[in-house]
Motif scaffolding. Sequence first.
Motif, PDB file in Angstrom:
ATOM      1  N   TYR A  29      -7.432   1.486  12.433  1.00  0.00           N
ATOM      2  CA  TYR A  29      -7.145   2.596  11.489  1.00  0.00           C
ATOM      3  C   TYR A  29      -7.270   3.835  12.231  1.00  0.00           C
ATOM      4  O   TYR A  29      -7.659   4.108  13.224  1.00  0.00           O
ATOM      5  CB  TYR A  29      -7.873   2.264  10.280  1.00  0.00           C
ATOM      6  CG  TYR A  29      -8.089   0.940   9.665  1.00  0.00           C
ATOM      7  CD1 TYR A  29      -7.187   0.583   8.845  1.00  0.00           C
ATOM      8  CD2 TYR A  29      -8.932  -0.180  10.201  1.00  0.00           C
ATOM      9  CE1 TYR A  29      -6.950  -0.851   8.251  1.00  0.00           C
ATOM     10  CE2 TYR A  29      -8.740  -1.539   9.607  1.00  0.00           C
ATOM     11  CZ  TYR A  29      -8.015  -1.700   8.843  1.00  0.00           C
ATOM     12  OH  TYR A  29      -7.854  -3.060   8.323  1.00  0.00           O
ATOM     13  N   SER A  30      -6.704   4.896  11.452  1.00  0.00           N
ATOM     14  CA  SER A  30      -6.231   6.272  11.846  1.00  0.00           C
ATOM     15  C   SER A  30      -7.928   6.749  12.148  1.00  0.00           C
ATOM     16  O   SER A  30      -8.880   6.561  11.580  1.00  0.00           O
ATOM     17  CB  SER A  30      -5.958   7.003  10.594  1.00  0.00           C
ATOM     18  OG  SER A  30      -6.955   7.650   9.697  1.00  0.00           O
ATOM     19  N   ARG A  32     -10.022  10.054  13.939  1.00  0.00           N
ATOM     20  CA  ARG A  32     -10.123  11.442  13.917  1.00  0.00           C
ATOM     21  C   ARG A  32     -10.604  11.920  15.302  1.00  0.00           C
ATOM     22  O   ARG A  32     -11.388  11.230  15.957  1.00  0.00           O
ATOM     23  CB  ARG A  32     -11.208  12.131  12.994  1.00  0.00           C
ATOM     24  CG  ARG A  32     -10.666  11.968  11.572  1.00  0.00           C
ATOM     25  CD  ARG A  32      -9.684  12.880  11.158  1.00  0.00           C
ATOM     26  NE  ARG A  32     -10.271  14.287  11.189  1.00  0.00           N
ATOM     27  CZ  ARG A  32     -10.270  15.143   9.938  1.00  0.00           C
ATOM     28  NH1 ARG A  32      -9.906  14.598   9.015  1.00  0.00           N
ATOM     29  NH2 ARG A  32     -10.991  16.322  10.182  1.00  0.00           N
ATOM     30  N   GLU A  34     -12.666  13.528  18.064  1.00  0.00           N
ATOM     31  CA  GLU A  34     -14.083  14.132  17.865  1.00  0.00           C
ATOM     32  C   GLU A  34     -14.400  15.075  18.713  1.00  0.00           C
ATOM     33  O   GLU A  34     -14.116  14.997  19.946  1.00  0.00           O
ATOM     34  CB  GLU A  34     -14.772  12.647  18.261  1.00  0.00           C
ATOM     35  CG  GLU A  34     -15.825  12.371  17.134  1.00  0.00           C
ATOM     36  CD  GLU A  34     -16.525  10.925  17.461  1.00  0.00           C
ATOM     37  OE1 GLU A  34     -17.601  11.111  17.996  1.00  0.00           O
ATOM     38  OE2 GLU A  34     -16.232   9.840  17.144  1.00  0.00           O
ATOM     39  N   VAL A  35     -15.118  16.045  18.118  1.00  0.00           N
ATOM     40  CA  VAL A  35     -15.735  17.130  19.101  1.00  0.00           C
ATOM     41  C   VAL A  35     -17.123  17.204  18.892  1.00  0.00           C
ATOM     42  O   VAL A  35     -17.645  17.060  17.606  1.00  0.00           O
ATOM     43  CB  VAL A  35     -15.012  18.509  18.674  1.00  0.00           C
ATOM     44  CG1 VAL A  35     -15.714  19.453  19.551  1.00  0.00           C
ATOM     45  CG2 VAL A  35     -13.710  18.570  19.067  1.00  0.00           C
ATOM     46  N   ASN A  36     -18.094  17.174  19.901  1.00  0.00           N
ATOM     47  CA  ASN A  36     -19.419  17.120  19.526  1.00  0.00           C
ATOM     48  C   ASN A  36     -19.889  18.311  20.085  1.00  0.00           C
ATOM     49  O   ASN A  36     -19.508  19.240  20.824  1.00  0.00           O
ATOM     50  CB  ASN A  36     -19.971  16.078  20.814  1.00  0.00           C
ATOM     51  CG  ASN A  36     -19.715  14.660  20.424  1.00  0.00           C
ATOM     52  OD1 ASN A  36     -19.948  14.171  19.028  1.00  0.00           O
ATOM     53  ND2 ASN A  36     -19.375  13.942  21.198  1.00  0.00           N
ATOM     54  N   VAL A  37     -20.951  18.762  19.205  1.00  0.00           N
ATOM     55  CA  VAL A  37     -21.513  20.138  19.344  1.00  0.00           C
ATOM     56  C   VAL A  37     -23.108  20.045  19.562  1.00  0.00           C
ATOM     57  O   VAL A  37     -23.763  19.068  18.830  1.00  0.00           O
ATOM     58  CB  VAL A  37     -21.188  20.925  18.137  1.00  0.00           C
ATOM     59  CG1 VAL A  37     -21.648  20.116  16.847  1.00  0.00           C
ATOM     60  CG2 VAL A  37     -21.812  22.427  18.219  1.00  0.00           C
ATOM     61  N   ASN A  38     -23.426  20.797  20.492  1.00  0.00           N
ATOM     62  CA  ASN A  38     -24.784  20.804  20.641  1.00  0.00           C
ATOM     63  C   ASN A  38     -25.425  22.364  20.641  1.00  0.00           C
ATOM     64  O   ASN A  38     -24.675  23.064  21.153  1.00  0.00           O
ATOM     65  CB  ASN A  38     -25.336  20.168  21.948  1.00  0.00           C
ATOM     66  CG  ASN A  38     -25.805  18.952  21.956  1.00  0.00           C
ATOM     67  OD1 ASN A  38     -26.920  18.680  20.811  1.00  0.00           O
ATOM     68  ND2 ASN A  38     -25.445  17.798  22.497  1.00  0.00           N
ATOM     69  N   LYS A 111     -27.684  28.626  12.807  1.00  0.00           N
ATOM     70  CA  LYS A 111     -26.545  27.910  12.299  1.00  0.00           C
ATOM     71  C   LYS A 111     -25.471  28.303  13.054  1.00  0.00           C
ATOM     72  O   LYS A 111     -25.184  29.539  13.185  1.00  0.00           O
ATOM     73  CB  LYS A 111     -26.242  28.182  10.789  1.00  0.00           C
ATOM     74  CG  LYS A 111     -25.094  27.284  10.238  1.00  0.00           C
ATOM     75  CD  LYS A 111     -24.870  27.285   8.879  1.00  0.00           C
ATOM     76  CE  LYS A 111     -23.882  26.412   8.473  1.00  0.00           C
ATOM     77  NZ  LYS A 111     -23.622  26.823   6.933  1.00  0.00           N
ATOM     78  N   ASN A 118      -8.368  22.245  13.779  1.00  0.00           N
ATOM     79  CA  ASN A 118      -8.649  22.221  12.329  1.00  0.00           C
ATOM     80  C   ASN A 118      -9.888  21.577  12.195  1.00  0.00           C
ATOM     81  O   ASN A 118     -10.267  20.917  11.002  1.00  0.00           O
ATOM     82  CB  ASN A 118      -7.468  21.392  11.314  1.00  0.00           C
ATOM     83  CG  ASN A 118      -7.188  19.989  12.268  1.00  0.00           C
ATOM     84  OD1 ASN A 118      -7.725  19.657  13.323  1.00  0.00           O
ATOM     85  ND2 ASN A 118      -6.547  19.146  11.606  1.00  0.00           N
ATOM     86  N   HIS A 120     -13.930  21.794  11.828  1.00  0.00           N
ATOM     87  CA  HIS A 120     -15.121  22.909  11.378  1.00  0.00           C
ATOM     88  C   HIS A 120     -16.382  22.198  11.583  1.00  0.00           C
ATOM     89  O   HIS A 120     -16.755  21.175  10.781  1.00  0.00           O
ATOM     90  CB  HIS A 120     -14.631  23.261  10.094  1.00  0.00           C
ATOM     91  CG  HIS A 120     -15.378  24.262   9.704  1.00  0.00           C
ATOM     92  ND1 HIS A 120     -15.306  25.102   8.428  1.00  0.00           N
ATOM     93  CD2 HIS A 120     -16.662  25.072  10.253  1.00  0.00           C
ATOM     94  CE1 HIS A 120     -16.271  25.953   8.502  1.00  0.00           C
ATOM     95  NE2 HIS A 120     -16.826  26.131   9.498  1.00  0.00           N
ATOM     96  N   LEU A 121     -17.069  22.586  12.579  1.00  0.00           N
ATOM     97  CA  LEU A 121     -18.457  22.169  12.739  1.00  0.00           C
ATOM     98  C   LEU A 121     -19.364  23.168  12.292  1.00  0.00           C
ATOM     99  O   LEU A 121     -19.249  24.442  12.571  1.00  0.00           O
ATOM    100  CB  LEU A 121     -18.757  21.498  14.162  1.00  0.00           C
ATOM    101  CG  LEU A 121     -17.587  20.727  14.688  1.00  0.00           C
ATOM    102  CD1 LEU A 121     -17.869  20.416  16.162  1.00  0.00           C
ATOM    103  CD2 LEU A 121     -17.715  19.395  14.001  1.00  0.00           C
ATOM    104  N   MET A 122     -20.490  22.838  11.716  1.00  0.00           N
ATOM    105  CA  MET A 122     -21.752  23.889  11.144  1.00  0.00           C
ATOM    106  C   MET A 122     -23.157  23.027  11.649  1.00  0.00           C
ATOM    107  O   MET A 122     -23.741  23.126  10.370  1.00  0.00           O
ATOM    108  CB  MET A 122     -21.398  24.188   9.941  1.00  0.00           C
ATOM    109  CG  MET A 122     -21.108  23.081   8.962  1.00  0.00           C
ATOM    110  SD  MET A 122     -20.312  23.685   7.389  1.00  0.00           S
ATOM    111  CE  MET A 122     -18.688  23.783   7.549  1.00  0.00           C
ATOM    112  N   PRO A 123     -23.503  22.723  12.620  1.00  0.00           N
ATOM    113  CA  PRO A 123     -24.802  22.424  12.771  1.00  0.00           C
ATOM    114  C   PRO A 123     -25.801  23.563  12.676  1.00  0.00           C
ATOM    115  O   PRO A 123     -25.583  24.525  12.749  1.00  0.00           O
ATOM    116  CB  PRO A 123     -24.976  21.860  14.136  1.00  0.00           C
ATOM    117  CG  PRO A 123     -23.686  22.727  14.990  1.00  0.00           C
ATOM    118  CD  PRO A 123     -22.605  22.875  13.982  1.00  0.00           C
ATOM    119  N   THR A 124     -26.888  23.162  12.237  1.00  0.00           N
ATOM    120  CA  THR A 124     -28.247  24.111  12.013  1.00  0.00           C
ATOM    121  C   THR A 124     -29.205  23.558  12.840  1.00  0.00           C
ATOM    122  O   THR A 124     -29.467  22.522  12.772  1.00  0.00           O
ATOM    123  CB  THR A 124     -28.330  24.264  10.550  1.00  0.00           C
ATOM    124  OG1 THR A 124     -27.281  24.925  10.008  1.00  0.00           O
ATOM    125  CG2 THR A 124     -29.523  25.268  10.298  1.00  0.00           C
TER     126      THR A 124
END
Lengths: 158, 456
Positions: A29-30, A32, A34-38, A111, A118, A120-124
């Motif tokens: 299936y479709s 997305r 993936e972009v990982n953020v650290n 944060k 498109n 949008h990542l927002m880790p805290t």
Amino acid sequence: MRRLVITSLLLMLFLLAACSADPDAAAHYSQRKEVNVNIEVPDSIEANSVPRIDVLLTSDGKALDKEADVTFLVWKDDNKAEAETIPASRKEDGGYQLEYTFPSEGVYYVKADVIVDNIHLMPTKQLRVGELTEEEKQKILQEQEQRKQKDSGSHHHH
Amino acid sequence: MEAQQKPPAPKKKLRRRSLYQSVWRWHFYAGLIIMPFLIILAVTGGIYLFKPQIEAALYKDYYEVTPQTTVTTPSEQIDTVETIYPDAAVTSYRPSDSPDRSAEIGIQQDGTAFTVFVDPYTNVVLGKLEESYRLVNVIEKIHGELLMGTVGDRIVEWAACWALILLITGVYLGWPKSKTRIRGVLVPRLNKGKKLLARDMHVVPAFWISLGLLFLILTGLPWSGLWGNNFQALTTNAGIGYPPSVWVGDAPASDVKTKEIADVPWSAENLPVPVSANQQYAQLSVDDVVQIADEEGVKPGYNIMIPQTHDGVFTLSAFPPNARDEVTMHIDQYTGAVLADYRYDNYQLLGKIIAYGITIHKGTEFGIWNQIIGVIVCLGIVGIAVSGFILWLSRKPKGKLGSPKAPSDKVMKGVIAIIIILGIVFPLVGISIIIVWLFDRFVIPRVPALKRFFNA
């Protein structure tokens, strides 16, 4: 007749055995991108210092080559409403650095607001700056104990 | 019984007559056994169709709010609920989907699920409902599992499958014997005597309702517990149905940076302050999740499931009246990354068909007309079950069941073949067929009273 019955019985048993979803089924299936953020933070931070805090973006295990729009928000304890907004400075190695002086000891939150394409990542990340006093630690452990009891009281059905 | 009085017919005709008898017998067995279940399903289904209207009327005070200029944030509303119910765990948040609608916060208290309604403008709790006692939830529970859990689910599934056998055998039995004889199938014969009227009152409505019934059975089966789950798993795995986690299969997991997790009990709420480790990722606030939903173009009307484990995800799901607006989205609880985003357009063909089947089955896809047609079919099903019972009573000789005399083994094989195929596709039917068959073959012939009773 007997053979027919036995064959269909076996077939039925086979169908009755519960099928379960294949963990790899998502590949059909479709998917997305993936972009990982650290948020990389040193093991210990002292008050009134400017520790090296980096945001690293990776995709498929490699550093992301696209430039992202990164902003930091920093606040202490529960004072999120008074958070400071600090734009990130891009480093040559591809990371995004936060330059911030932690004014006092205590618990801070950093944060990272990351926009790339498109996504949008927002880790805290919660950070401890300096040492907690023995009194603070005891109070925290007590709170954790209460939370544990509450969790075991309300989550046991899971 | 009628066959005995007639002069010997040519062999071909006799065989057809025997086949007719054996189908009649199976139609009769199936009908008598599942009639009560069909009535229960039709009545509860007929009520459930009007869920939107029923709930809007019942919970008016909890749903309706007066729009004001300032709105509180989801996390402020959750804080309020946590303050009022300190021993509860917050499990879900449903933003208000229109200016005069309250927000809903799902909580778990002592293992029981409640929904708390909050006015997003004033941040005041309007009321609390226990999920399992909501009227339509009870009706749905009867419809889906007869209030008997897994056992009930299997019974419903079994009854639905048998209804399919009833339908197939019924079509065979009611089929016009000649092309001109549509009276008695399409329209009842009102002036041909009581016996024919009793027959027509069963056959004619059954003919008209049968398509609707077939639709309800086929669209209902994919959400049954045994056959449905297997069917969903097979289609999902084959890449032709729903994407995983929409119906079956696991959601992706949040990326847990294990080395950074402090040795503290995990909680869905605020992080405990680190004592042993000096840093850890915090869970996204629900405000952030709502913002992501907005950025991803998900319209309000969705529900956010709050993760309850370390590697759980925020699951945003919407199953609105129209299938094409469905959304299932999984968001990493630490970074806000959208791990999977499944909209209707991402379903594969069979998934799209099942999705439309479900919304039409529930009466939401085509508005009020969907509900009206649905309720007509439900009433029709009750009517067919009752008229079938009356038909049997009107023909039944005293002390006997009134089934036609059993045909020879040879003729029966053809019918048995069709039924065996159904029994294989629907294992619960298969098992019950074997039980009935064993009874039919070994018990009845050995007990004289039963033999007389079943006319075997």
